[in-house]
Design a protein around this motif. Sequence first.
Motif, mmCIF file in Angstrom:
data_model
loop_
_atom_site.group_PDB
_atom_site.id
_atom_site.type_symbol
_atom_site.label_atom_id
_atom_site.label_comp_id
_atom_site.label_asym_id
_atom_site.label_seq_id
_atom_site.Cartn_x
_atom_site.Cartn_y
_atom_site.Cartn_z
ATOM 1 N N ASP A 1 0.805 -1.228 0.000
ATOM 2 C CA ASP A 1 0.000 0.000 0.000
ATOM 3 C C ASP A 1 0.837 1.277 0.000
ATOM 4 N N ALA A 2 2.088 1.188 0.378
ATOM 5 C CA ALA A 2 2.923 2.387 0.522
ATOM 6 C C ALA A 2 3.330 2.949 -0.837
ATOM 7 N N ARG A 3 3.636 4.236 -0.835
ATOM 8 C CA ARG A 3 4.180 4.866 -2.040
ATOM 9 C C ARG A 3 5.574 4.319 -2.310
ATOM 10 N N LEU A 4 5.960 4.248 -3.566
ATOM 11 C CA LEU A 4 7.234 3.639 -3.952
ATOM 12 C C LEU A 4 8.411 4.327 -3.268
ATOM 13 N N GLU A 5 8.380 5.667 -3.192
ATOM 14 C CA GLU A 5 9.512 6.379 -2.587
ATOM 15 C C GLU A 5 9.663 6.058 -1.107
ATOM 16 N N ASP A 6 8.555 5.780 -0.410
ATOM 17 C CA ASP A 6 8.644 5.429 1.014
ATOM 18 C C ASP A 6 9.194 4.020 1.204
ATOM 19 N N VAL A 7 8.919 3.146 0.269
ATOM 20 C CA VAL A 7 9.484 1.800 0.340
ATOM 21 C C VAL A 7 10.977 1.835 0.022
ATOM 22 N N VAL A 8 11.341 2.650 -0.952
ATOM 23 C CA VAL A 8 12.744 2.721 -1.370
ATOM 24 C C VAL A 8 13.599 3.419 -0.320
ATOM 25 N N HIS A 9 13.131 4.544 0.206
ATOM 26 C CA HIS A 9 13.938 5.351 1.123
ATOM 27 C C HIS A 9 13.650 5.059 2.597
ATOM 28 N N GLY A 10 12.528 4.416 2.906
ATOM 29 C CA GLY A 10 12.172 4.159 4.292
ATOM 30 C C GLY A 10 11.271 5.235 4.851
ATOM 31 N N ILE A 11 10.716 4.960 6.024
ATOM 32 C CA ILE A 11 9.776 5.880 6.647
ATOM 33 C C ILE A 11 9.821 5.673 8.150
ATOM 34 N N ASN A 12 9.709 6.769 8.924
ATOM 35 C CA ASN A 12 9.731 6.638 10.381
ATOM 36 C C ASN A 12 8.310 6.615 10.938
ATOM 37 N N ALA A 13 8.220 6.481 12.261
ATOM 38 C CA ALA A 13 6.911 6.312 12.902
ATOM 39 C C ALA A 13 6.019 7.533 12.718
ATOM 40 N N SER A 14 6.563 8.738 12.893
ATOM 41 C CA SER A 14 5.741 9.945 12.764
ATOM 42 C C SER A 14 5.258 10.141 11.329
ATOM 43 N N GLU A 15 6.119 9.834 10.349
ATOM 44 C CA GLU A 15 5.714 9.947 8.949
ATOM 45 C C GLU A 15 4.654 8.909 8.602
ATOM 46 N N LEU A 16 4.774 7.736 9.189
ATOM 47 C CA LEU A 16 3.772 6.701 8.947
ATOM 48 C C LEU A 16 2.392 7.165 9.386
ATOM 49 N N ILE A 17 2.304 7.740 10.589
ATOM 50 C CA ILE A 17 1.011 8.209 11.102
ATOM 51 C C ILE A 17 0.511 9.404 10.296
ATOM 52 N N ALA A 18 1.421 10.316 9.941
ATOM 53 C CA ALA A 18 1.010 11.532 9.234
ATOM 54 C C ALA A 18 0.506 11.246 7.820
ATOM 55 N N HIS A 19 1.135 10.304 7.132
ATOM 56 C CA HIS A 19 0.817 10.078 5.714
ATOM 57 C C HIS A 19 -0.110 8.897 5.461
ATOM 58 N N TYR A 20 -0.183 7.970 6.411
ATOM 59 C CA TYR A 20 -0.934 6.741 6.129
ATOM 60 C C TYR A 20 -1.977 6.418 7.195
ATOM 61 N N ARG A 21 -2.360 7.409 7.958
ATOM 62 C CA ARG A 21 -3.359 7.170 8.994
ATOM 63 C C ARG A 21 -4.705 6.767 8.389
ATOM 64 N N TYR A 22 -4.915 7.078 7.126
ATOM 65 C CA TYR A 22 -6.189 6.731 6.479
ATOM 66 C C TYR A 22 -6.327 5.221 6.263
ATOM 67 N N LEU A 23 -5.193 4.496 6.271
ATOM 68 C CA LEU A 23 -5.274 3.046 6.141
ATOM 69 C C LEU A 23 -5.828 2.468 7.441
ATOM 70 N N PRO A 24 -6.866 1.669 7.396
ATOM 71 C CA PRO A 24 -7.499 1.172 8.630
ATOM 72 C C PRO A 24 -6.524 0.477 9.579
ATOM 73 N N TYR A 25 -5.607 -0.339 9.035
ATOM 74 C CA TYR A 25 -4.706 -1.070 9.938
ATOM 75 C C TYR A 25 -3.623 -0.174 10.526
ATOM 76 N N VAL A 26 -3.286 0.922 9.852
ATOM 77 C CA VAL A 26 -2.365 1.899 10.439
ATOM 78 C C VAL A 26 -3.058 2.657 11.565
ATOM 79 N N HIS A 27 -4.310 3.043 11.348
ATOM 80 C CA HIS A 27 -5.095 3.693 12.397
ATOM 81 C C HIS A 27 -5.271 2.750 13.602
ATOM 82 N N LEU A 28 -5.394 1.457 13.309
ATOM 83 C CA LEU A 28 -5.573 0.463 14.367
ATOM 84 C C LEU A 28 -4.379 0.424 15.316
ATOM 85 N N ILE A 29 -3.165 0.559 14.767
ATOM 86 C CA ILE A 29 -1.965 0.428 15.598
ATOM 87 C C ILE A 29 -1.334 1.786 15.918
#
Length: 400
Positions: free
Chosen positions: A262-290
Amino acid sequence: MYPKVISILFYMFFTCVIFNPQVSGVTVYVYVVIPFLDPGFLRFVSNTFRRWSGPLGVALIVSFMGSPSVAVRVVSIAVCIGYLLYTSGRGLDCLHQWMAINVIFALAQFVLYYVDQSLSIQLGPKNLSKMLWGEYATETNTNFYEIFYFSRVSGFSREAGFFSSLLVASFVADIVRGTTSRKMIALYCIGLFISFSKSSFVFVIFAALYPLRDGIRRVHPLIVLLAYTVFFALLGAYLARFNFFDSDTFGHRLGGYAFLFDARLEDVVHGINASELIAHYRYLPYVHLIERDVQGAGVTFAGLPANVAEMGVFSALILLGVVALTASDGFVMLLFLLLTATVSITTVTSFVPLAYLTLYWPRFSAYSAKYLTVARRPPAWKSFAPVRYASVRKNVSMTK
């Protein structure tokens, strides 16, 4: 006598993680420094340098490219692995003694939970760590509560789940090294009962796989790694369709595999931290869950996706490739993946280095057996080397 004292100190801080302080949110693992106080360990490192320097060098380079903090953790884990192998091969191992102390103390916590619950909480990791270090106390969680009508306790670990993981990793390492005893088996069983958590099921899986170990050994570790990843990627993607049935436990452990799709290609290639995960992908139900778990722990996911998220996919794949190519066989590779399924493989806390000990022990025992054959000395351990090393073990036994 001096090397034994150093070993006692190492295993004390290694198994009793709350004895290590925390500075600016980072745990200072004292047991990473202690091995350098033993000149014998330094000689062991120099004598074996040619065997491990290449893979470790590659791991350090790709880790630094992905994240400098990961490179520091890789060095720390390498020190722990080296010292675990050094003490195991020379009869200086104090793991049994300190695991017994942990289980006995956890048993006291367990009994007091029903006799005087407030006193049991006072003996929990949070209060003990604050008593030892004050404002520099390491992050802990006194999560003493009942599961199946019985309390769960933590010993000298951060919390019950980490204690359970330590018990399983230590138990598996003992079986792989052939150093088990009836007393320790009884203590491990008691410890696993009073610290029951999801991590405890790893030992059940290990028990189911153990009769199949010879067949799994014949599978190349890279194939095991690939099969493991594909299986959990498909499982995670499937469960994500149902939002992991609203279980944050399964969401945190398996959501990372679904996130890779589900992630954008650049986030998979370069990585992503916890705050960026919540800020950019909170709309995903399982991200909101955790979300609460991610914010509390400051890490994204568990297992192999944690390394991809932190380092980027290319650095993570190379690091995983180094681990697989240096693994002793397919069986211990599978054990390693199961033991580290709840954390990143670059986590320094004690049960992860024990998982690496399991990963490298068969190859190390064969190497040591050849050395001892030349030196005409019996080993200080019972070898668990695979079938192809049987002739080496036979030669060692003839020198006794």
